[in-house]
Write an enzyme that holds these catalytic residues in place. Structure first.
Site, PDB file in Angstrom:
ATOM      1  N   TYR A  10      63.337  -4.096 -21.161  1.00  0.00           N
ATOM      2  CA  TYR A  10      62.317  -3.845 -22.180  1.00  0.00           C
ATOM      3  C   TYR A  10      61.423  -5.066 -22.416  1.00  0.00           C
ATOM      4  CZ  TYR A  10      60.487  -0.823 -25.757  1.00  0.00           C
ATOM      5  OH  TYR A  10      59.665   0.012 -26.454  1.00  0.00           O
ATOM      6  N   VAL A  11      62.039  -6.182 -22.747  1.00  0.00           N
ATOM      7  CA  VAL A  11      61.257  -7.377 -23.073  1.00  0.00           C
ATOM      8  C   VAL A  11      60.555  -7.913 -21.838  1.00  0.00           C
ATOM      9  CG1 VAL A  11      61.374  -9.761 -23.917  1.00  0.00           C
ATOM     10  CG2 VAL A  11      62.735  -7.978 -25.021  1.00  0.00           C
ATOM     11  N   ASP A  30      64.491  -9.163 -10.664  1.00  0.00           N
ATOM     12  CA  ASP A  30      65.592  -8.355 -11.188  1.00  0.00           C
ATOM     13  C   ASP A  30      66.601  -8.132 -10.080  1.00  0.00           C
ATOM     14  OD1 ASP A  30      65.754  -6.481 -13.938  1.00  0.00           O
ATOM     15  OD2 ASP A  30      67.046  -5.797 -12.286  1.00  0.00           O
ATOM     16  N   THR A  86      71.337  -9.616 -23.406  1.00  0.00           N
ATOM     17  CA  THR A  86      72.513 -10.293 -23.966  1.00  0.00           C
ATOM     18  C   THR A  86      73.314  -9.234 -24.733  1.00  0.00           C
ATOM     19  OG1 THR A  86      71.175 -10.971 -25.873  1.00  0.00           O
ATOM     20  CG2 THR A  86      71.466 -12.573 -24.116  1.00  0.00           C
ATOM     21  N   LYS A 206      65.091 -15.536 -35.095  1.00  0.00           N
ATOM     22  CA  LYS A 206      65.255 -14.163 -34.609  1.00  0.00           C
ATOM     23  C   LYS A 206      66.328 -13.437 -35.409  1.00  0.00           C
ATOM     24  CE  LYS A 206      65.120 -10.657 -31.669  1.00  0.00           C
ATOM     25  NZ  LYS A 206      63.969  -9.759 -31.542  1.00  0.00           N
ATOM     26  N   TYR A 252      58.465 -15.570 -52.658  1.00  0.00           N
ATOM     27  CA  TYR A 252      58.821 -16.216 -53.922  1.00  0.00           C
ATOM     28  C   TYR A 252      60.307 -16.579 -54.015  1.00  0.00           C
ATOM     29  CZ  TYR A 252      58.889 -17.369 -58.861  1.00  0.00           C
ATOM     30  OH  TYR A 252      59.037 -18.034 -60.047  1.00  0.00           O
ATOM     31  N   GLY A 261      70.568 -16.945 -61.365  1.00  0.00           N
ATOM     32  CA  GLY A 261      71.119 -17.008 -62.718  1.00  0.00           C
ATOM     33  C   GLY A 261      70.115 -16.491 -63.719  1.00  0.00           C
ATOM     34  N   CYS A 264      68.497 -12.245 -66.773  1.00  0.00           N
ATOM     35  CA  CYS A 264      68.131 -10.933 -66.230  1.00  0.00           C
ATOM     36  C   CYS A 264      68.920 -10.543 -64.984  1.00  0.00           C
ATOM     37  CB  CYS A 264      66.632 -10.892 -65.918  1.00  0.00           C
ATOM     38  SG  CYS A 264      65.576 -11.052 -67.375  1.00  0.00           S
TER      39      CYS A 264
END
Length: 433
Positions: A10-11, A30, A86, A206, A252, A261, A264
């Site tokens: 694929y990659v 390959d 992999t 990744k 954020y 902490g 809330c």
């Protein structure tokens, strides 16, 4: 450039086709003769929108050829990109045998030819893998200065891989030290304006991205299940959640540091957890959110105690700067634990006036740290003078003001990401994690 691409899955197939479209000459490699034969005819090994046309065009123009011969590919290329699979082992770990096999073939070809070469690992590998493979396979070539090695993770989604290659959501290049300049022709190979990290950092990016994506899917599905139970439209709820680009869909909260902490988050996560249990449902992500925060709190205290000093100082005690809210503060929890274990504490927080604390804020402190007044200092410098380990969660003073009282044997644990502290003549431990 002349580029060999190892692994035509694929990659590899997408990488080869998209690089050929940019004018590079590609040699696909390959070990499966049938796949190589198909590639030479411009036939895609996978179904992916836009890929067939690119391969046919590349094959027709002579920009794409393929072979089973690694030596031939390396001999006729200036750079090699490793894109082999992999797969998972039964244990859940990765099988790097394909990567190692290809690496050894490339190393043997380069050792014989003694030519200069660039090697790019693109296969997904756990942090530390590139460094280990370089040490085992390529050490001599790197020391000789004939081989440059990079790790560049891929962020290609099935179904949109060609578009993702052309317009990457993220571009990352890993080098040995994370600071060495990357030649422009290498940085531009895989698109985007790359972020530069060490090999381990690039490998971790990744996994961080995919872990985050998995969490988002799991979170959305848990919200969906709960909404279904309540007869609510989960899709609509999540649409509104995503409208908040300031906090919800933003960077954020995406900074390692203190446990969460305040008044809330702990209360609302706990309440929702209790509600879900009452409804007889199982939401594992929600159930483990408080557990992972508690583990982080425990490690925070362990980090402080690992310095093996008895005098601990805190610059900042409230759960957030510019407030006097001590409810649910991880700093209060850490101070409470350390004091109970016999450590000497010195604390400075310019926003905290104990005579002004009211309501549940005052009640919590009276219950947990009734002796707090005895530990408070009037200046940040007093804390430094009476401490050996200083935990800084807020910018309670300027660097210039702190400097006269900083000692070489001071350990500073920076919870705030105040990087300028690195310039102080002490032992700076950076952000605590």
């Amino acid at each position: 450039m002349n580029i060999s691409v190892f692994g035509l899955g694929y990659v590899g197939a997408v990488t080869a086709a998209c690089l050929a479209k940019k004018g590079h000459s590609i040699i696909g490699v390959d070990l499966h003769p049938a796949k190589v034969a198909a590639f030479n005819q411009g036939i895609s090994p996978i179904v992916e929108p836009g890929l067939d046309a690119l391969l046919k065009s590349g094959s027709a123009s002579g920009h794409i050829t393929a072979t089973v011969n690694a030596d031939e590919a390396v001999a006729n290329s200036e750079a090699s990109i490793i894109c082999v699979g992999t797969p998972s082992l039964p244990s859940g770990s990765l099988d790097l045998n394909y990567v190692l096999s290809v690496a050894r073939q490339i190393a043997a070809a380069l050792t014989a030819s003694k030519k200069a070469h660039v090697l790019i690992f693109r296969s997904t590998m756990l942090p530390g893998s590139t460094r280990r493979i370089v040490g085992e396979v390529f050490a001599g070539l790197v020391q000789a200065g004939t081989l440059q090695i990079y790790y560049c993770p891929e962020f290609l989604r099935e179904g949109t891989a060609v578009r993702d290659f052309d317009e990457p959501s993220l571009a990352v290049v890993g080098t040995e030290d994370g600071s060495s300049a990357v030649p422009e022709e290498i940085a531009g190979l895989l698109g985007g304006k790359p972020e530069l990290l060490r090999w381990e950092g690039a490998e971790m990016i990744k996994y961080s991205c995919n872990y985050f994506h998995a969490l988002k899917v799991g979170f959305a599905n848990e919200i969906g299940r709960l909404c279904k139970q309540l007869g609510e439209d989960g899709k609509r709820v999540m649409q509104v959640v995503c409208e908040d680009k300031k906090l919800n869909i933003s960077s954020y909260y995406m900074r390692p540091g203190a446990p969460f902490g305040g008044s809330c988050l702990p209360k609302d996560v706990s309440a929702l957890h209790a509600f879900v249990r009452h409804e007889g449902m199982s939401l594992p992500l929600l159930e483990n959110t408080l557990a992972t925060n508690a583990a982080h709190q425990q490690l925070f205290v362990q980090l402080i105690e690992s310095k093996q000093k008895r005098r601990i100082g805190f610059l900042g005690l409230a759960f957030k700067a510019d407030t006097d809210d001590l409810r649910g503060s991880p700093l209060v929890a850490a101070a409470e634990t350390l004091y109970g274990r016999g450590h000497s504490l010195s604390i400075f927080d310019p926003q905290i006036n104990l005579s002004r604390l009211i309501g549940s804020n005052e009640q919590q402190i009276q219950q947990r740290m009734p002796h707090l007044a005895q530990l408070m200092k009037s200046t940040a410098n007093e804390v430094l003078q009476n401490s050996d380990v200083i935990v800084i969660s807020q910018k309670c003073a300027t660097l210039e003001a702190l400097l006269p009282d900083v000692r070489p044997d001071h350990h500073i644990i920076d919870m705030n990401g105040w990087d300028e502290l690195r310039s102080l003549p002490c032992q700076y431990d950076g952000i605590c994690w």
